[in-house]
Scaffold this motif. Structure first.
Motif, PDB file in Angstrom:
ATOM      1  N   SER A 134       0.826  -1.200   0.000  1.00 39.17           N
ATOM      2  CA  SER A 134       0.000   0.000   0.000  1.00 39.17           C
ATOM      3  C   SER A 134       0.864   1.255   0.000  1.00 39.17           C
ATOM      4  O   SER A 134       1.941   1.292   0.610  1.00 39.17           O
ATOM      5  N   TYR A 164      -0.278   4.179   1.215  1.00 42.91           N
ATOM      6  CA  TYR A 164      -0.603   4.967   2.402  1.00 42.91           C
ATOM      7  C   TYR A 164      -0.747   4.141   3.671  1.00 42.91           C
ATOM      8  O   TYR A 164      -0.915   4.699   4.749  1.00 42.91           O
ATOM      9  N   ARG A 184      -5.281   3.306   6.306  1.00 45.55           N
ATOM     10  CA  ARG A 184      -5.844   4.276   5.376  1.00 45.55           C
ATOM     11  C   ARG A 184      -6.656   3.569   4.295  1.00 45.55           C
ATOM     12  O   ARG A 184      -7.703   4.083   3.864  1.00 45.55           O
ATOM     13  N   ASP A 185      -6.218   2.395   3.892  1.00 47.46           N
ATOM     14  CA  ASP A 185      -6.939   1.659   2.851  1.00 47.46           C
ATOM     15  C   ASP A 185      -8.309   1.182   3.317  1.00 47.46           C
ATOM     16  O   ASP A 185      -9.209   0.969   2.513  1.00 47.46           O
ATOM     17  N   PRO A 207     -11.116   3.810   2.079  1.00 46.53           N
ATOM     18  CA  PRO A 207     -10.442   4.129   0.807  1.00 46.53           C
ATOM     19  C   PRO A 207     -10.945   5.409   0.152  1.00 46.53           C
ATOM     20  O   PRO A 207     -11.609   5.396  -0.877  1.00 46.53           O
ATOM     21  N   TYR A 259      -9.225   8.870  -1.142  1.00 49.67           N
ATOM     22  CA  TYR A 259      -7.904   9.446  -1.374  1.00 49.67           C
ATOM     23  C   TYR A 259      -7.971  10.816  -2.036  1.00 49.67           C
ATOM     24  O   TYR A 259      -6.946  11.363  -2.402  1.00 49.67           O
ATOM     25  N   GLN A 287     -13.759   0.721  -4.446  1.00 50.25           N
ATOM     26  CA  GLN A 287     -12.770   1.744  -4.112  1.00 50.25           C
ATOM     27  C   GLN A 287     -11.497   1.126  -3.544  1.00 50.25           C
ATOM     28  O   GLN A 287     -10.398   1.632  -3.766  1.00 50.25           O
ATOM     29  N   PHE A 288     -11.644   0.006  -2.827  1.00 54.19           N
ATOM     30  CA  PHE A 288     -10.472  -0.623  -2.216  1.00 54.19           C
ATOM     31  C   PHE A 288      -9.539  -1.204  -3.265  1.00 54.19           C
ATOM     32  O   PHE A 288      -8.314  -1.083  -3.156  1.00 54.19           O
ATOM     33  N   ARG A 332      -7.085   1.213  -4.765  1.00 53.55           N
ATOM     34  CA  ARG A 332      -6.263   1.972  -3.822  1.00 53.55           C
ATOM     35  C   ARG A 332      -4.859   2.184  -4.393  1.00 53.55           C
ATOM     36  O   ARG A 332      -4.338   1.303  -5.099  1.00 53.55           O
ATOM     37  N   SER A 338      -1.034   1.930  -4.858  1.00 52.02           N
ATOM     38  CA  SER A 338      -0.101   0.883  -4.446  1.00 52.02           C
ATOM     39  C   SER A 338       1.295   1.177  -4.988  1.00 52.02           C
ATOM     40  O   SER A 338       1.457   1.963  -5.927  1.00 52.02           O
ATOM     41  N   PRO A 384      -2.870   2.381  -9.235  1.00 52.46           N
ATOM     42  CA  PRO A 384      -4.007   1.778  -8.528  1.00 52.46           C
ATOM     43  C   PRO A 384      -3.795   0.275  -8.355  1.00 52.46           C
ATOM     44  O   PRO A 384      -3.171  -0.377  -9.207  1.00 52.46           O
TER      45      PRO A 384
END
Length: 392
Positions: free
Chosen positions: A12, A14, A18-19, A22, A24, A64-65, A68, A70, A130
């Motif tokens: 990740s 962040y 934080r994930d 999700p 951002y 959304q996850f 995230r 990466s 992403p």
């Protein structure tokens, strides 16, 4: 292109905490706040969350996850190759201002500020992308490592390779399907029997729990492996059994010893799953049902035995770690979704992840002991004897 020694691991950008939320960018924050407000309003009006809304909420979170931000470390050669692939495909375009690759062909409201691909140079190159896109980039690099340099072909097919023509795999004979059919028939008969003899109450009496054992119902140690809580539960497990059963049986030696090994692996894996479940719920009263513990044991051994006839893979190999991580993610999501639905309906239930874990670890670590040793006579449908090595 030079091969890379690292594991091409994705992490990740962040951090996991934080994930879990999700969001951002401010562009994401507004629609998420609207969605939460709508759900709270419906809960106030209806007095509860309808299951379909809970499912939609979970799907929105998953969407959304998976996107995230990466990170992945690659070599300079690998980074150059990836950029060449992106340029040839034409799905992304490189910005002249910040050198970031952004997807083309989307409306302005679909272009989230954090959705880009960036290559940060250094001794090695850090790729930022992403999560879903990063998985595709890693898959491309692993394809190169497996087959050698790929050739750019056309705009419609940016790259292609021509590996040696594999020999056609012989079709599995009916004997390889017998163990899975027998096991599946036992599960179906159990479902029919409990449905027409005791209904829901009779079904739960087949379930395994610490309370059941304290009452002297030790038969549940065996019965729970065949009982299922619903037709959907049964169908999911039988689908998995049909997919892996015959193939795994073909790797367990000649008939009929392979069937005995298959049954033993299932039974011992289910026991390992039951033991894990009871160890984590020593005073539990909620019964556990299903063949999942045994099936996960079959999966555990399956990923240790490559279909190409290579030796048993090490537990720490890239392939084993990758599949294990994917299984953990799938179980975590299913557990959360089923727990939310059970909580909303006011009932007990969910996913017995403890049994999944115990069965999987047994098949993964102990399962190879059931494989035939080098030089054993194998059926025609299975791997040739010279490709097997002693289990370790």
């Amino acid at each position: 292109m030079a091969a890379q020694d690292n594991e091409l691991s994705i992490r990740s950008r962040y951090g996991l905490l934080r994930d879990l939320v999700p969001i951002y960018s401010l562009y994401q924050l507004l629609p998420n706040l609207i969605a939460v407000g709508l759900f709270l309003w419906l809960n106030d009006r209806l007095g509860h969350f309808p299951p379909i809304l809970i499912l939609l909420l979970m799907l929105g979170w998953v969407f959304q996850f998976v996107l995230r931000p990466s990170l992945m470390i690659v070599s300079t050669d690998q980074a150059a190759w990836l950029e060449a692939v992106l340029e040839a495909q034409g799905f992304f375009v490189k910005s002249e201002t910040d050198a970031r690759w952004r997807i083309v062909g989307k409306e302005w409201w679909q272009r989230w500020p954090h959705q880009f691909i960036e290559f940060v140079p250094g001794d090695t190159v850090t790729v930022i992308a992403p999560g879903e896109v990063m998985e595709a980039l890693r898959g491309s690099l692993e394809l190169v490592e497996e087959h050698g340099e790929l050739l750019f072909a056309s705009d419609a097919q940016p790259f292609a390779f021509e590996p040696p023509e594999p020999e056609p795999e012989p079709e599995l004979s009916w004997q390889m399907k017998v163990p899975a059919v027998v096991l599946g028939a036992g599960c179906v008969v159990s479902m029919v029997w409990t449905t027409f003899t005791g209904g829901r109450e009779g079904l739960l009496r087949w379930g395994l729990s610490a309370k059941a054992l304290s009452e002297g119902r030790f038969e549940t140690i065996f019965l729970h492996m065949f009982a299922h809580g619903s037709a959907m539960h049964l169908m999911m497990n039988m689908t998995a059994l049909a997919a892996i059963g015959p193939m795994l049986t073909s790797r367990l030696g000649p008939v009929p010893i392979n069937g005995l090994r298959f049954g033993l692996l299932f039974f011992l894996s289910a026991l390992a799953g039951a033991t894990t479940f009871l160890a984590l719920h020593p005073f539990g009263a909620v019964p556990m049902l299903g063949a999942s513990g045994g099936l996960y044991g079959l999966i555990g051994l399956m990923i240790r035995t490559p279909s190409d006839g290579g030796g048993v893979l090490a537990v720490r190999s890239k392939r084993v770690k990758r599949i294990a991580l994917d299984l953990i993610k799938q179980n975590a999501f299913l557990f959360l979704m089923l727990a939310l639905m059970a909580w909303e309906s006011g009932t007990a239930g969910g996913l017995a992840w403890e049994a999944h874990l115990g069965g999987f670890l047994f098949g993964l670590c102990i399962g190879p002991k059931l494989l035939p040793r080098a030089g054993a006579t194998m059926p025609d449908e299975a791997l040739p004897p010279e490709t097997f090595v002693p289990a370790r």
